[in-house]
Design an enzyme around this catalytic site. Structure first.
Site, PDB file in Angstrom:
ATOM      1  N   PHE B 249      32.254  30.624  42.699  1.00 37.81           N
ATOM      2  CA  PHE B 249      31.410  31.962  42.497  1.00 37.81           C
ATOM      3  C   PHE B 249      30.260  32.032  43.272  1.00 37.81           C
ATOM      4  O   PHE B 249      29.391  32.778  42.970  1.00 37.81           O
ATOM      5  CB  PHE B 249      31.482  32.279  41.032  1.00 37.81           C
ATOM      6  CG  PHE B 249      32.653  32.184  40.219  1.00 37.81           C
ATOM      7  CD1 PHE B 249      33.841  33.067  40.466  1.00 37.81           C
ATOM      8  CD2 PHE B 249      32.948  31.391  39.134  1.00 37.81           C
ATOM      9  CE1 PHE B 249      34.959  32.840  40.088  1.00 37.81           C
ATOM     10  CE2 PHE B 249      33.914  31.403  38.526  1.00 37.81           C
ATOM     11  CZ  PHE B 249      35.212  32.058  38.712  1.00 37.81           C
ATOM     12  N   THR B 476      41.198  30.209  44.331  1.00 39.35           N
ATOM     13  CA  THR B 476      41.479  31.454  44.818  1.00 39.35           C
ATOM     14  C   THR B 476      42.930  31.527  45.322  1.00 39.35           C
ATOM     15  O   THR B 476      43.321  32.503  45.610  1.00 39.35           O
ATOM     16  CB  THR B 476      40.687  31.378  46.122  1.00 39.35           C
ATOM     17  OG1 THR B 476      41.054  30.459  47.069  1.00 39.35           O
ATOM     18  CG2 THR B 476      39.004  31.365  45.823  1.00 39.35           C
ATOM     19  N   ARG B 597      45.498  42.259  55.137  1.00 35.87           N
ATOM     20  CA  ARG B 597      46.793  41.845  54.947  1.00 35.87           C
ATOM     21  C   ARG B 597      46.989  40.867  53.635  1.00 35.87           C
ATOM     22  O   ARG B 597      45.999  40.075  53.594  1.00 35.87           O
ATOM     23  CB  ARG B 597      47.332  40.989  55.998  1.00 35.87           C
ATOM     24  CG  ARG B 597      49.087  40.781  55.863  1.00 35.87           C
ATOM     25  CD  ARG B 597      49.486  40.065  57.244  1.00 35.87           C
ATOM     26  NE  ARG B 597      50.869  39.849  57.068  1.00 35.87           N
ATOM     27  CZ  ARG B 597      51.492  38.904  57.946  1.00 35.87           C
ATOM     28  NH1 ARG B 597      50.636  38.394  58.822  1.00 35.87           N
ATOM     29  NH2 ARG B 597      52.906  38.910  57.663  1.00 35.87           N
ATOM     30  N   LYS B 669      41.477  40.515  55.647  1.00 42.82           N
ATOM     31  CA  LYS B 669      40.194  40.881  55.429  1.00 42.82           C
ATOM     32  C   LYS B 669      39.554  39.921  54.299  1.00 42.82           C
ATOM     33  O   LYS B 669      38.233  39.400  54.787  1.00 42.82           O
ATOM     34  CB  LYS B 669      39.975  42.435  55.079  1.00 42.82           C
ATOM     35  CG  LYS B 669      40.356  43.362  56.199  1.00 42.82           C
ATOM     36  CD  LYS B 669      39.842  44.683  55.768  1.00 42.82           C
ATOM     37  CE  LYS B 669      40.053  45.607  56.962  1.00 42.82           C
ATOM     38  NZ  LYS B 669      39.931  47.267  56.359  1.00 42.82           N
ATOM     39  N   GLY B 672      38.111  37.915  47.664  1.00 42.34           N
ATOM     40  CA  GLY B 672      37.513  37.056  46.833  1.00 42.34           C
ATOM     41  C   GLY B 672      36.713  37.919  45.939  1.00 42.34           C
ATOM     42  O   GLY B 672      36.159  37.671  44.651  1.00 42.34           O
ATOM     43  N   GLU B 673      35.801  38.977  46.712  1.00 36.54           N
ATOM     44  CA  GLU B 673      34.778  39.763  46.036  1.00 36.54           C
ATOM     45  C   GLU B 673      34.914  41.165  45.609  1.00 36.54           C
ATOM     46  O   GLU B 673      34.337  41.665  44.752  1.00 36.54           O
ATOM     47  CB  GLU B 673      33.547  39.454  46.714  1.00 36.54           C
ATOM     48  CG  GLU B 673      33.088  38.042  46.483  1.00 36.54           C
ATOM     49  CD  GLU B 673      32.119  37.324  47.811  1.00 36.54           C
ATOM     50  OE1 GLU B 673      30.790  37.398  47.348  1.00 36.54           O
ATOM     51  OE2 GLU B 673      32.489  36.939  48.676  1.00 36.54           O
TER      52      GLU B 673
END
Lengths: 198, 722, 339
Positions: B249, B476, B597, B669, B672-673
């Site tokens: 994180f 992830t 995607r 793109k 994760g956030e």
């Protein structure tokens, strides 16, 4: 054990036999050694994780005599004579425990660090529920009310002693429900389903 | 169910692996407990290091009384500023900024904050190390400290981070004066901690003249590079491995524990493991700075923005300048005739803050998207319609075109599925037993970028393929996603791919950060695999040692045209508020994202939902409280610092619309956030809809709800009297 | 954590003798609080006497219709026991509202009563605390205290008792049994915890070296209609910021018997006798419930940053009493109405 009259002569180590996943291990431990550290540092059973070492996260959950417990607050010396089951003892040979399989299939984890504790906890949750234990969200705890159904809300409450910082709770609840054979894990409650095509 | 994610395959290809759900490559290892994390790897002759942290918030170490501790059973060494190996602290790390100040530990007697590492005790067992560390007496010359953060600090100053501190256009006051509707409000977010479940752990040892570090980090080559610089070693003489990571994180870069472990391994010439305790993590692992943000919006009666000002203040330490760029979110989201954004900092005697999931966007979106909701209320316009009316054609500050901005499509799809059309905009009207109900929405965005990476792909003689890349799978699903990408690039089924990641010997690669990891690594793997496939097409013969192709995307990534590149999303929340107790529960959340995607819908959904749950946690629970008197945190553990538990999370769903990035080889793109961005605002907006009261200070704790009461004043039992 | 000796006691007199011989010894139950405090350096015993193997793990009905609960009964077994659930449902609810399933499997009844405050200043050994180091000061009084006491505190200590179980036991007049080297004794739970005064480090009235052997609940007919509600800063696995255990016997619209105890408001589970006096014999209506709450909370002395607790507790008391006085059986969390 016989009482020791003089505190200064009290030994601070003991030789003991731990029974873990059906196997007996005899080892000499510093009394300060927690069951968690004994498993990890002495028996190389590192599947049990140390997340906080304070009983505040649940990552170190194991089963003691079939009941879930946090191994970080359990002294190893006090675990002698008890049956310890860790994540390494859940699968039978190559066949995953149904809870393990459900976590795998439904992606009930991300980083995986809390996962052994979640799975041990879930195994116990299913048994606690089968034994008729109520929870903090059980509508009526009186025995005459009968056992509560294992709804998603019940699973959430019962699994709340296992923190997951990645936020895998939604699929954890689905995995526990699937393993328990209830319908509680299916997305419901009015919104459209986006169930993963696992 | 939205199935558009499967429609982005290259039409010429047979059905590939990308876009269909796959369980994790390492899943079986994780559910059986056989996945070895950094602290799980056994070594013969392992010694245990325990850090000792300062108990004053500012001053000097006057003495360290090592002698009694060195007499204790099992104690091998006590390292401190008087005897520790020297390191070079004067460099910029791989991220282009100096490393965290705590990595320069034991170099002098200065104590810049509570919890600064002042010594390392090394012993044969963890029990011995802990007791010796607790026994070690460290004497200090304490100095007065200042840890009080507020928006009124006169010593705050504007500071560039990875973006300029100030952007400005138009005459703000003039446009505000000309506006029919004005919102002017201050929002605050507290100090927040990453609190990943796996504490930072590293084992260091010298192995045949090389430094070998088993670690848990977000970039093996990053930690390798910075450790090499710190210890003045050739990077080739340092190997860093990080196979499984229990969450990161933003916190898991180079930190005090790796440096201390290397120092001790060097002094003792045996393997040394240093693990942060959970309490130590609250001082040593970085955190998200608290923010105080002022947002001023001016609009015409129809909601069109004339003026937008977003001013953000965060704190940093006295030994490092870190900017939490919360005002940056306004540079992407909305345009106005007059537009001003400022990121400011104030230096205090506190640990150094760092990146934490969606740095800038997470706190910034809470302020800006709450203010938009307030504007919608004042204008009498639906919050979604307000955002549609202010959706810019080009970057509001940069003037650059967007490389895809599907925010409005996310709102439309989300509104349809959430049932937004049936919403009565008036607050405080819905009740279910003791609970008042409300719904809210907010927009999300996060920068979509790529970093240079290298990868090696090997065609093995047995028909399988091996991918080596210094990627990090923090949970992830990167390892699995990259296998799918490699499979499609090679035109083979995913089960023919073997993934090796998390080893600095694999060569430079982007870190797992900034939502850029998987995209950057996929790019490199696609390049190597593409070339390998061409070679195999020329000659099908694979020698016993295999055929290996290496790629380096440095040039390709640099060649990307300047554009506004972002993921977007629309967040929806329904909350229940008990006005008698102040309890708030999130009943359901829906997030619809336009985030490139989607490689693996199974794990992508987990990651987006996880981000949204971070939003719940941020909105309702998380808050580290610093004590003015001591300068330290109060309750620095997981009982005092609440992250959302399972019972806090009901129905949370994430989905996406078709949004491939045409300029990325795979169309990625990054996800994760963006999941956390806007989530807290959507919840706060829903709390307003439930109660009629705005909550501008996170977290929305029971006491705050209770004291704020409801707009109608009913059912609070006199909430305003305390 | 310093080195310590460990012995497992097999009978009560042996356990008491072991502790009596060593002033630096502590009894070890489930360890969920003691081991944690040893890790943080708050407790540094030289010897642990493990009492979990003692034959104190039974729950038995008493002849008069009450229950006798052994000291080593785990929280889980207490909560799940059919007689507890039938006669004192609020006790089950209170226990289940505490900690987590794992911790409840480990924690014992005796240990729960003796658990220490979770005041963060108490558990942080790098700073002062009058409870930990008498005379060193109370940083909570001027510091972060939004979850501290509003009742019965002193300038010396403003910490709250963290137990949920103890709140229900207090409401139902539980009596603690103990054993010492000089023989057995009993203490009503109402007298078990000492006032804070200027001795916050002295927490209970147990004689030195005493071993809690059990808790006896007298028959409380009203308890069959009882309720525990807990408010906290997340939905589960967190300590209370306020809780209420209540039992109500209403006949013909009049309160015949009322039991009320409050949690997370004082250094001990707080028996709300002033409220009970207002309730008993009065009409079971909103005005009575509000007056009862006000009567109890008149003694509240909130700190600068925990005044909300007065409002919270008033609302919670009224809500729980209203629910219990309602026409239906005690409702679950989903059905509560705060009107």
């Amino acid at each position: 054990m016989a009482p020791s009259p003089s505190p200064s002569s009290t030994p601070t180590r003991s030789t003991l036999t731990l029974r873990v996943n059906g196997e007996e291990h005899t080892l000499s431990v510093d009394h300060r050694t927690t069951l968690l550290d004994a498993l990890r540092e002495r028996l190389d059973l590192t599947g049990t994780k140390k997340g906080c070492d304070q009983g505040q996260c649940g990552a170190c959950t194991v089963l003691l005599d079939g009941r879930r417990a946090v191994s970080c607050l359990q002294l190893a010396v006090a675990a002698e004579g008890r049956e310890v089951t860790t994540i390494e003892g859940m699968a039978e040979d190559d066949r995953l425990h149904p809870v393990q399989q459900a976590f795998l299939d439904l992606d009930g984890y991300q980083c995986g660090y809390c996962t052994p504790g979640q799975i041990c906890s879930a195994v116990a949750v299913i048994e606690e529920h089968a034994a008729g234990w109520p929870s903090a969200v059980t509508e009526d705890v009186r025995p005459e009310a009968g056992p509560p159904p294992l709804t998603a809300e019940e699973i959430r409450e019962r699994m709340s002693g296992n923190l997951c910082r990645c936020g895998a709770y939604v699929s954890i609840v689905q995995a526990v429900a699937r393993a328990a054979g209830t319908g509680a894990g299916r997305p419901a409650e009015g919104a459209e389903s986006t169930e993963a095509a696992a | 169910m939205t199935t558009t994610t499967t429609s982005t395959r290259t039409p010429a290809e047979p059905k590939g692996s990308v876009g269909s759900a796959h369980t994790r490559v390492e899943g079986r290892d994780k559910v059986t407990g056989t996945a070895r994390y950094a602290g799980d790897i056994p070594f013969a002759d392992l010694a245990y290091g325990w850090l000792v942290l300062s108990t004053v918030a500012r001053g000097r170490v006057s003495s360290v009384e090592t002698a009694p501790v060195l007499e204790m059973p099992g104690v091998l060494e006590v390292l401190h500023h008087g005897n520790a190996p020297r390191v070079d602290r004067d460099f910029n790390g791989l991220m282009g900024v100096p490393p965290d100040p705590t990595t320069g530990l034991f170099q002098d007697d200065r104590v810049p904050h509570m919890g600064w590492p002042v010594a390392l005790v090394v012993a044969e067992t963890p029990e011995q190390a802990r007791e010796a560390a607790e026994t070690l007496v460290v004497n200090y010359e304490a100095e007065p400290h200042d840890v009080d953060f507020s928006g009124a600090r006169p010593d705050a100053y504007a500071l560039d981070g990875h973006m300029p501190a100030v952007t400005e256009k138009g005459d703000l006051e003039e446009q505000l004066a000309a506006s029919a509707v004005v919102v002017d409000a201050e929002y605050t977010t507290p100090e927040e901690h990453h609190s990943m479940m796996e504490p930072h752990a590293a084992t260091a040892r010298w192995d045949g003249g090389r430094l070998d570090v088993l670690d848990s980090n977000q970039g093996a080559t990053w930690v390798q590079n910075d450790l090499a610089k710190l210890f003045s070693l050739d990077p080739g003489a340092v190997r860093v491995r990080s196979e499984h990571i229990g969450g990161g994180f933003g916190s898991k870069g180079l930190r005090a524990h790796q440096v201390a472990a290397v120092m001790a391994a060097t002094v003792l010439q045996r393997p040394v493991r240093v693990t942060m305790t959970r309490r130590q993590m609250f001082s040593l692992a970085g955190y998200r700075s608290p923010t105080t943000q002022r947002v001023r919006l001016g609009a015409d009666a129809d909601g069109r923005l004339r003026a937008l000002e977003h001013d953000s203040l965060n704190l940093t330490s006295s030994v490092h300048e870190y900017v939490e760029p919360s005002a940056g979110v306004a540079r992407v989201m909305y345009d106005a005739d007059a537009h001003r954004t400022v990121n400011r900092v104030v230096r205090l005697d506190v640990p150094t803050p760092t990146w934490m999931r969606a740095p800038g966007e997470a706190p910034g979106s809470f302020a800006l998207e709450s203010a938009l909701d307030e504007l919608a209320e004042k204008c009498g316009i639906d919050p979604i319609e307000l955002r549609v009316r202010n959706d810019p054609e080009r970057g509001p500050v940069s003037g650059l075109p967007f490389a895809g901005r599907n925010l409005v499509a996310c709102f439309r799809e989300g509104a349809r599925r959430f049932g937004w059309a049936d919403r009565d905009p008036r607050p405080g009207l819905r009740r279910d037993g003791r609970w008042l109900l409300g719904t809210g929405t907010a927009a999300a965005s996060f920068f979509a970028g790529a970093g240079p990476s290298t990868a090696r792909v090997t065609a093995e003689a047995d028909g399988t393929f091996t991918v080596r890349i210094a990627a990090s799978d923090l949970g992830t699903g990167a390892r699995t996603a990259l296998a799918l990408v490699a499979a499609d690039a090679l035109g083979v089924p995913a089960d023919r791919i073997r993934m090796h990641i998390g080893d600095s010997d694999f060569g430079p690669a982007m870190i797992a950060g900034g939502s850029m990891g998987t995209r950057s690594w996929a790019w490199a793997i696609t390049a190597a695999a593409g070339e390998l496939r061409e070679r195999l097409a020329l000659s099908g013969d694979v020698p016993p040692e295999g055929i290996t192709v290496r790629s380096d995307t440095t040039e390709a990534v640099r060649a990307l045209a300047q554009k506004e590149r972002h993921s977007f999303g629309a967040q929806f929340a329904e909350v229940a508020v008990d006005p008698a107790t102040g309890e708030v529960r999130v009943r359901r959340m829906l997030g619809i994202f336009a985030a490139g995607r989607i490689i693996n819908p199974l794990t992508a959904r987990s990651q987006l939902v996880g981000g949204m749950i971070w939003g719940i946690s941020m909105a309702l629970h998380e808050e580290a409280v610093r004590d003015s008197g001591s300068g330290g945190l109060v309750g620095a553990d997981l009982a005092g610092y609440h992250v959302a538990a399972n019972a806090d999370v009901a129905l949370v769903e994430a989905d996406w619309i078709d949004d491939p990035d045409p300029e990325d080889p795979v169309g990625i793109k990054g996800i994760g956030e963006v999941g956390i961005v806007g989530a807290a605002a959507a919840i706060a907006n829903a709390v307003w809809h439930a109660t009629g009261v705005r909550h501008r200070h996170l977290p929305i704790r029971p006491d705050r709800v209770l004291l704020a009461g409801t707009a109608t004043g009913t059912d609070t039992g006199g909430g305003a009297d305390a | 954590m310093r080195e310590f000796g460990y012995q497992r006691a097999t009978d009560v007199s042996g356990a008491v003798a072991l502790l009596d011989a060593d002033p630096h010894a502590r009894f070890l139950g489930g360890g969920t609080n003691l081991v944690d405090l040893m890790k943080s350096g708050v407790e540094r015993p030289a010897r642990l006497v493990d009492v979990t193997a003692l034959p104190l793990d039974r729950i038995e009905p008493t002849d008069d219709g009450g229950l006798r609960i052994g000291a080593t009964v785990t929280n889980s077994d207490l909560a799940a026991h059919p007689l507890v659930r039938h006669r004192y449902p609020a006790l089950t609810q209170a226990v289940l509202a505490g900690a987590s399933g794992q911790l409840r499997n480990m924690a014992t009844v005796g240990g729960n009563l003796l658990q220490r405050t979770r005041c963060a200043y108490f558990t942080d050994v790098t700073g002062p605390c009058n409870k930990r180091e008498p005379g060193s000061g109370c940083p909570a009084a001027r510091g972060e205290h939004h979850n501290h006491a509003i009742l019965g505190a002193s300038d010396h200590c403003v910490a709250v008792h963290p137990s949920d179980m103890g709140v229900a036991l207090t409401a139902f007049d539980a009596v603690v049994s103990y054993e010492t080297a000089d023989g057995p004794g009993e203490l009503p739970l109402a007298d078990f915890y000492l006032p804070v005064g200027d001795t916050p480090h002295r927490e209970t009235a147990l004689p030195p070296g005493a071993l809690i052997t059990g808790v006896t609940l007298p028959p409380v007919p009203a308890a069959a209609h009882s309720r525990y509600r807990k408010v906290r800063e997340r939905a589960s696995y967190a300590f209370a910021i306020g809780s209420v255990a209540a039992a109500l016997d209403v006949r013909d619209g009049v309160v015949r018997d009322a039991r009320l105890a409050l949690g997370a408001v004082a250094s001990r589970p707080w028996r709300a006798r002033a409220a009970e006096r207002v309730l008993t014999g009065a009409a079971a209506d909103a005005a009575t419930f509000g007056a009862a709450a006000d009567a109890e909370l008149a003694a509240a002395r909130p700190l600068p940053r925990n005044g909300y607790k007065v409002t919270l507790m008033r609302n919670l008391i009224v809500a729980v009493l209203t629910e219990l006085a309602g026409p239906t059986r005690p409702a679950g969390p989903a059905q509560e109405a705060a009107r």
